[in-house]
Every structure is written in C-alpha cells, then in structure tokens.
Design a protein around this motif. Sequence first.
Motif, mmCIF file in Angstrom:
data_model
loop_
_atom_site.group_PDB
_atom_site.id
_atom_site.type_symbol
_atom_site.label_atom_id
_atom_site.label_comp_id
_atom_site.label_asym_id
_atom_site.label_seq_id
_atom_site.Cartn_x
_atom_site.Cartn_y
_atom_site.Cartn_z
ATOM 1 N N HIS A 150 68.802 16.127 62.314
ATOM 2 C CA HIS A 150 69.782 16.754 61.320
ATOM 3 C C HIS A 150 71.104 15.730 61.605
ATOM 4 C CE1 HIS A 150 67.301 20.113 62.512
ATOM 5 N NE2 HIS A 150 67.536 20.466 61.068
ATOM 6 N N ARG A 176 62.642 15.280 58.296
ATOM 7 C CA ARG A 176 61.804 16.632 58.009
ATOM 8 C C ARG A 176 60.808 16.441 59.164
ATOM 9 N NH1 ARG A 176 60.683 18.847 52.911
ATOM 10 N NH2 ARG A 176 60.911 16.929 51.866
ATOM 11 N N SER A 200 62.654 16.674 62.758
ATOM 12 C CA SER A 200 63.489 17.994 62.985
ATOM 13 C C SER A 200 64.772 17.305 63.554
ATOM 14 C CB SER A 200 62.906 18.791 63.908
ATOM 15 O OG SER A 200 61.880 19.575 63.373
#
Length: 555
Positions: free
Chosen positions: A319, A314, A317
């Motif tokens: 993924h 989080r 950023s």
Amino acid sequence: MLSDLEIAQNAEIVEIKKIAQKVGLTEDDLELYGKYKAKINVDRIDKERKDAKLILVTAINPTPAGEGKSTVTIGLADSLNRMNKNCVVALREPSFGPVMGIKGGATGGGYAQVVPMEDINLHFTGDLHAITTANNAICAMLDNHIQQGNELGIDPTRVVIHRCLDMNDRALRNIVIGLGGPTNGKPREDHFDITVASEVMAILCLAEDLEDFKKRIGRMVIAYTYDKKPITVNDIKASGAVTLIMRDALKPNLVQTLEHTPTLIHGGPFANIAHGCNSVIATKTALKMGDYVVTEAGFGADLGAEKFLDIKCRSASLHPSCVVIVATIRALKMHGGVEKKDLGKENVEALIKGLPNLEKHIENIKKYHLPYVIAINKFISDSSLEVETLLNWAKENNHPVSLTEVFTKGGEGGLDLASKVLNEISLHDGSKTFAPIYDTNLSIEEKINTICKEIYGASRVEFSSLAKNQMETFKLNGWDNLPICMAKTQYSLSDNPKLLGRPKDFVMTVRELKPSIGAGFIVSLCGEIMTMPGLPKVPAANNMDVVDGKAVGLF
C-alpha cells in the motif's frame, strides 16, 4: 563535472557490514560478496516490525532527452536520510543488454548514485546469470523429454518457452535447433528472449519466498500437447532443479548510495515487456528495515506505475503512501515537438505544448487515490524562464511540485522534494486510500479495455482474431481472473512510438496474448514489441575498456 563513472570511482565506500548496521543487521545476517556488497538472509529479518511508508517514483513517458527517474529515486532517499528519516532504497538490477547497448545502467547518475557502480552494472552477485541458467535448464529438460520418447505428447510446434540470454542480440531472435541428425534432438524453430523478459525473472520478482517461487515456477506453462493441453514445468519434473539453481538468487542484494543510504537491488524485469518492478522479497525486506522506502518502477507511469499498482501491489498486498512523478523540461519539450539537437535552446512554447503528457500521468495517479509530488529534474540547459513557466503551471493547477537538483548536489539537492513528499503523506497517506483500477474478476477483454481507455486514453481497443481465440482458450483453462501485463512501446501513451505528448482518438490493437501463469498475469502484446532487443549502430560497448586496472567508458 566528472562523469558518472569517475564520481563513483572517487567515492568513499563504506564496508557493507557498517551499512547493514544502520538497519539493524549484523554480519551473521549477510552473505558477503567482497567488502562492498552482500546478500541478505531474509529469514533473519524482524517480521513483526512495523512496515515503513512506501514511496513510488515514476515518470512521464521517456524520451532520448532523459528523465532521471532512478537518479531522483536515489537522491530522494539520500535527502530523507539527511532529514534523519531512516530511509532505504529498493531498485531493480541492470541488464547487460542496455548497459552494452544505448540505454545505460540503472544506478542513477551524478551525485545520486548507487555504488559499487561497476559491479552492479556488470556481474553484480550473479542473479541474472542464475535466471538465465534456470530458464535454459527448463528448455533443455523440455527438449530432452521430447527427444527421449515424448511421453507427454508435447507438440514441438507449440513450445512457448524461449531460451534466453542477458544481452541484446538480434541474431538470436529466430533460430532453428536440433540440427545434425537424430542424436542431436528434434529439429524445430526456437527463439531467444533477453533474460529480463523471461517469465523466470517475473516469477523471481513476484515470489514471496523460496517456497512460493517453487510453486510459481511449477505452474509455469512452457508448451502444449498435440491436443492443445498446457504443459507446465511440474509436468517435466523440472521445478525442483530450477528452485535449487535459484536458491541464492532469491536473496536480495545490499549495497549503498554515495551518501551511504542502505540500498536493496534485486530483480530487473523490463516494463515495456514485463512488469518493470524490483522483487517483492526486496521491497518487503526494505519495509522492515527503515521508516521510509523509496522505490521505482520502469519507464513512464503508464507502464511501470500501472503495473506496480495493479500487479505488484495487488499480489503482495503493498500500500504505497505517495507517488513522485519525475519530469524534465528537456523531455517535455520533446513531447512538444522539439528535436533532440535543439533541446539546448529556450522554447517555452514547446514546453507548454508538452505539458499534457505530464498532466495525463498526474490524472492517472489520482485514479489510484494516491497523493503525488512532481519532481522537476533540473538540467543545466534549462533556462530560468522555462523553469519559472513550469513551476507556475504546477502552482496554478494546484500540483505539488519541487525543482530537484540531486544529479549535481546529491541529497542536498532533493531536500525540498523530500519535505513536500513528507507533507503529502502527513496530509493524506495514500496507504489508507489506494485501490487498483480494475477488478481481476472482470473478463480479460474488460480489463484490457480499462487499462487502454483509463490509463492510455485510447478511444477504443481492437483485438486480433488470434487474441480473441486466446481469450476463449484462457477462460476455458481458468486463467481469465489474472491481472493484465501490457506490453507496448514506452515512448508513447499509445502503441505507436511516434505519437508523443498526449495523443487522443487513437486505437490500441492487441495482437496476441501470452499466459504467464507462474508469474500470475496475462501479457497483452500491443504494437511491435521485441522481447530480444538489438544493439545500436554504435553500441556503448565500443567505448568500454580497462585501463590501468580501472574500467573506462561505463557511463
């Protein structure tokens, strides 16, 4: 089979300059620490390069039987490189405390190791020493401010920063400082944490760069005034000095695996106390150096993976594309009720009884909308019937699974695992679907409830009166919109280390909250979690020595 140390000492290590060339770096991009390790000047990394696919390796709840998460992480990366997939590893740095104590190092095992193993497990490039110095510099400047007139009105009984040392030393948990008369400071109670539990370590691992580190360290809360207002590192004018101390430590370290896979090792917060992930700087650097990055998060998926996904991803950023969940038949049998001394005996019934622990971790990873592969880290004591039982269970329940033998075979023993991870990414890349399990705009109580009920499986959460008051104070201070870093036992999904397997109908008790404002999260303390561990009755250090110039007893 040779010991881990013997394997590492017999390895053919390539000069680090040649490892750097594999990922497009030149000698000018490095700060060399001898021939086999270096720091990377991240300013020279190509920021425009497409990010690699990020693979997280996690595990079931750890047991004394061993899971081998770091070993599988390293072996998987070696396997991917054997398949010409240009893979880089990103790992945490070992802490002196566990190395000298009982847990061991953090460089893998067998033929899936990172080298130079001795250097990495001891002083390495000095990052842990820098963090210790930075933390204690803040403490010294704080106590000096109190001694020199206390202009800020700091209450000595409300100093919340602790001194630190990167060693298991229970005698330093609770101390008194400032004794010896007026010239030696104001007497007060103080405490020591192990360095990897310090907020400075957490800030190092979540900072994006040197400037971000300076901002984060500046807002770190270290004490309160007599009227209970927070005092920060900026308030005592220490952020500049601390940033200077940490300037070189913020650069990630480059080493290699036994099979010469480029490996970044940087930062090492514990996962049962802190957030349990290597640095954002190292991870993001690795993502610009290869096509695949394999990383790990501490302890089981209930701790390391949850914090990786809800805090680190989080904040930075990130993924992830896929998750590997490591399990061993030995550990599953312990979750099924078998004593460690009996693990060498075939016991299919206990294996089946322990499977709900693995099943819960699988369910949790699915909640983040991520694909996964189970990696069964094979031990020589595993019987063919036990292996067949576990593989059949996985296949019957449609769980992608691979029997992994990287400990004994290196990258060759993980080719099936690598193939299945690549297949999962090609079928449904998690980077397109990943989402944290809670919104940070929820209240502190709601966020803790979500983690405890959704991830641990608790029936309810009880908050002490202290924790309830702290939630109100944190809200008034504007800290209530931060993610939660749970501090609890690693051995159980619950806060009771004796509840193995998949406990149900249990209550989680939050006894205290701590603001880590610089790091950017609120720590929720559950159960009896020690921020300064102790050495065991027979520490590993008892067997360490140097013979004919070579280390012995280091695993």
